[in-house]
Enzyme design. Structure first.
Site, PDB file in Angstrom:
ATOM      1  N   SER A 213     -15.878 -23.988 -16.485  1.00 53.05           N
ATOM      2  CA  SER A 213     -15.235 -24.872 -15.762  1.00 53.05           C
ATOM      3  C   SER A 213     -13.903 -24.695 -15.001  1.00 53.05           C
ATOM      4  CB  SER A 213     -15.388 -26.523 -16.072  1.00 53.05           C
ATOM      5  OG  SER A 213     -16.413 -27.035 -16.098  1.00 53.05           O
TER       6      SER A 213
ATOM      7  N   SER B  47     -16.396 -27.430 -13.380  1.00 54.46           N
ATOM      8  CA  SER B  47     -15.855 -28.881 -13.177  1.00 54.46           C
ATOM      9  C   SER B  47     -14.340 -29.029 -12.555  1.00 54.46           C
ATOM     10  CB  SER B  47     -16.168 -29.795 -14.373  1.00 54.46           C
ATOM     11  OG  SER B  47     -15.342 -29.383 -15.413  1.00 54.46           O
TER      12      SER B  47
ATOM     13  N   LYS C  74      -5.866 -31.098 -13.846  1.00 46.99           N
ATOM     14  CA  LYS C  74      -7.115 -31.950 -14.118  1.00 46.99           C
ATOM     15  C   LYS C  74      -7.079 -33.221 -14.712  1.00 46.99           C
ATOM     16  CE  LYS C  74     -12.003 -30.313 -15.509  1.00 46.99           C
ATOM     17  NZ  LYS C  74     -12.643 -29.426 -16.152  1.00 46.99           N
TER      18      LYS C  74
HETATM   19  N1  GLN Z   1     -20.817 -26.314 -15.628  1.00 51.55           N
HETATM   20  C1  GLN Z   1     -20.825 -26.586 -17.245  1.00 51.55           C
HETATM   21  C2  GLN Z   1     -21.388 -27.802 -17.367  1.00 51.55           C
HETATM   22  O1  GLN Z   1     -21.848 -28.538 -16.576  1.00 51.55           O
HETATM   23  C3  GLN Z   1     -19.512 -26.166 -17.772  1.00 51.55           C
HETATM   24  C4  GLN Z   1     -18.590 -27.213 -17.708  1.00 51.55           C
HETATM   25  C5  GLN Z   1     -17.296 -27.063 -18.196  1.00 51.55           C
HETATM   26  O2  GLN Z   1     -16.887 -26.024 -18.839  1.00 51.55           O
HETATM   27  N2  GLN Z   1     -16.657 -28.283 -18.567  1.00 51.55           N
HETATM   28  O3  GLN Z   1     -21.338 -28.301 -18.606  1.00 51.55           O
END
Ligand code: GLN
Length: 487
Positions: free
Chosen positions: A176, A152, A77
């Protein structure tokens, strides 16, 4: 070759049945052929990957230990720092950033013989659930190109699902790793908070962030966890616990295991196909010898407001360093110091990141901090205590990963609250610090993936991998592959 499990690839390289350079060439050609419309990668490092593969082959030829990931291609990532290789967090702010150092996990991967092939797309600074917040590219779901891959870590999940790489790393602050793994039909593990060093991860919310594996099997996820886990003095929250032989946990059966199912994870409002698939999966675990009983997590439904207060408060602080002076893009239009800050941040950050900074700054501001941030911390503690209590009577807590199925590109971008609700079942694990795994279960009638989520006590990743491995052996749902598009 890149469709083979990582455990088999590493064994074959080690046994000289195949050369790491051939594995990586096959992987790079798959990326060339198929990533054009998938958009999983922001950067492909062909030269670096070939050099790393040759180094592994040299180690094998010299009779030295090539490491447990010998010759295995891996995608990272793009919020994990890689020395000399562009690391963007999918933000204009860091579009040209060349880190002078490797993240701890990247050092570990190199030491274990893994071959980093490139950096994958994400929501900007890991903020989002669809990868649509990336400022640098669009990733589609390999199962249906009109749909999002989740987020994400959408690029990492799509790359693994499409067979471009057997392994990828993601980061998970509120879901994410797990939600994109669920949307793309792969296995994703968020380790216990502290299990993996965050050194070199571009911070989003430091009390929640964890790095973890995405893979096509529980066994491969276990192998990758073995490579990256362990104490690192550069992350004081990383814990001094031995790296366990997690792959061998897979072989233990489920006799005597107690699985708790909280009603809060199967609410009336849940998508019926998700509910049915998860109930069926829990039934399968029961027939493998587990005992299933009801448990309560009464505060879990408060996870969304708590998560968005805590995560945004921490984000507003972590992102303060990107001001065009300390870090990040500097506006060329600025004519005063004040303008360096304001224009650099205005130009560098996208809309969602700005929304989070504003919300987080407000939640911490004098006069409101008690009411919002401090209050959220108190509820966070209740959520953690709910897990502690439930784990007195069960070993695993099961439920869905996402309350909604993979959705169409564009369908939630104008509705931040609908996007935030995607985290309903994933944020609790981050708030409580417990490990959680997602794995594919019976797919939807339209062919899109469904997923089961399992939680365990802190540092009991072995239990998660044991249950996930037994489920995968018994059902084979994880073996389904997305259709390859016609060339
Ligand atoms: N969907 C969550 C957010 O937007 C989780 C993001 C993540 O785990 N980095 O914050």
């Amino acid at each position: 070759m890149h469709h083979s499990p990582a455990v088999d690839l590493a064994a074959a390289v080690r046994a000289r049945q195949v050369q790491a350079i051939d594995v990586v060439e096959s992987c790079l050609s798959a990326i060339r052929a198929r990533d054009g419309d998938l958009g999983a990668f922001l950067t492909v490092d062909g030269d670096g990957a070939r050099a790393a593969a040759r180094e592994v082959d040299a180690r094998v030829a010299a009779g030295r230990d090539p490491g447990r990931l010998a010759g295995v291609p891996i995608a990272l990532k793009d919020n994990l720092c890689t020395r000399g290789l562009r690391t963007t967090a999918a933000s204009r702010m860091l579009e040209a950033y060349l880190p002078p150092y490797d993240a701890h996990v990247v050092e570990r991967l190199r030491a274990e013989g893994a071959v980093v092939v490139g950096k994958t797309n994400l929501d900007e600074f890991a903020m989002g659930s669809s990868t649509e917040n990336s400022a640098l590219g669009r990733t589609v779901n390999p199962w249906r190109r009109s749909h999002v891959p989740g987020g994400s870590s959408g690029g990492s999940a799509a790359a693994v699902a499409a067979g471009l790489v057997p392994l990828a790393l993601g980061s998970d602050t509120g879901g994410s790793i797990r939600q994109p793994a669920a949307f793309c039909g792969v296995t994703g593990l968020k380790p216990t908070y502290g299990r993996v060093s965050r050194y070199g991860l571009i911070a989003f919310a430091s009390s929640l962030d964890q790095i973890g594996p995405l893979a096509r099997t529980a066994e491969d996820a276990a192998l990758l966890l073995e490579a990256i886990a362990g104490r690192d003095p550069r992350d004081p929250t990383s814990v001094d616990r031995p790296v366990e032989p997690w792959r061998s946990a897979i072989d233990r059966g489920l006799g005597g295991l107690r699985i708790g199912v909280p009603s809060e994870f199967l609410p009336e409002s849940l998508d019926p196909e998700i509910g049915a698939a998860v109930r069926e999966a829990i039934g399968a675990l029961e027939s493998l010898g587990a005992v299933v009983r009801a448990v309560d997590l009464p505060h879990a439904p408060l996870s969304i407001p708590v998560y968005y207060l805590v995560a945004n408060a921490e984000a507003s602080s972590n992102l303060a360093r990107f001001d065009g002076v300390h870090y990040g893009r500097r506006s060329s239009a600025a004519r005063s110091l004040e303008e360096v800050y304001s224009l650099s941040r205005s130009e560098g950050f996208g809309a969602e990141v700005k929304r989070r900074i504003l919300l987080g700054t407000f939640a911490l501001s004098s006069g409101y901090a008690e009411q919002y941030y401090v209050h959220a911390l108190k509820v966070r503690r209740r959520i953690r205590e709910d897990f502690d209590r439930a784990f007195e009577s069960v070993d695993v807590i099961a439920g869905p990963t996402s309350p909604v199925p993979p959705f169409e590109i564009g369908s939630k971008v104008d509705d931040p609250l609908a996007m935030y609700l995607c985290d309903l079942f994933t944020a609790p694990a981050n708030l409580a610090g417990v490990p959680a795994i997602t794995l594919p279960c019976r797919p939807r009638a339209d062919g899109l993936p469904n997923a089961l989520q399992l939680h365990a006590r802190p540092f009991e990743e072995a239990t998660l991998l044991r249950v996930a491995g037994a489920f995968q052996r018994a059902t084979g749902h994880h073996l389904r592959r997305p259709p390859e598009p016609p060339r």
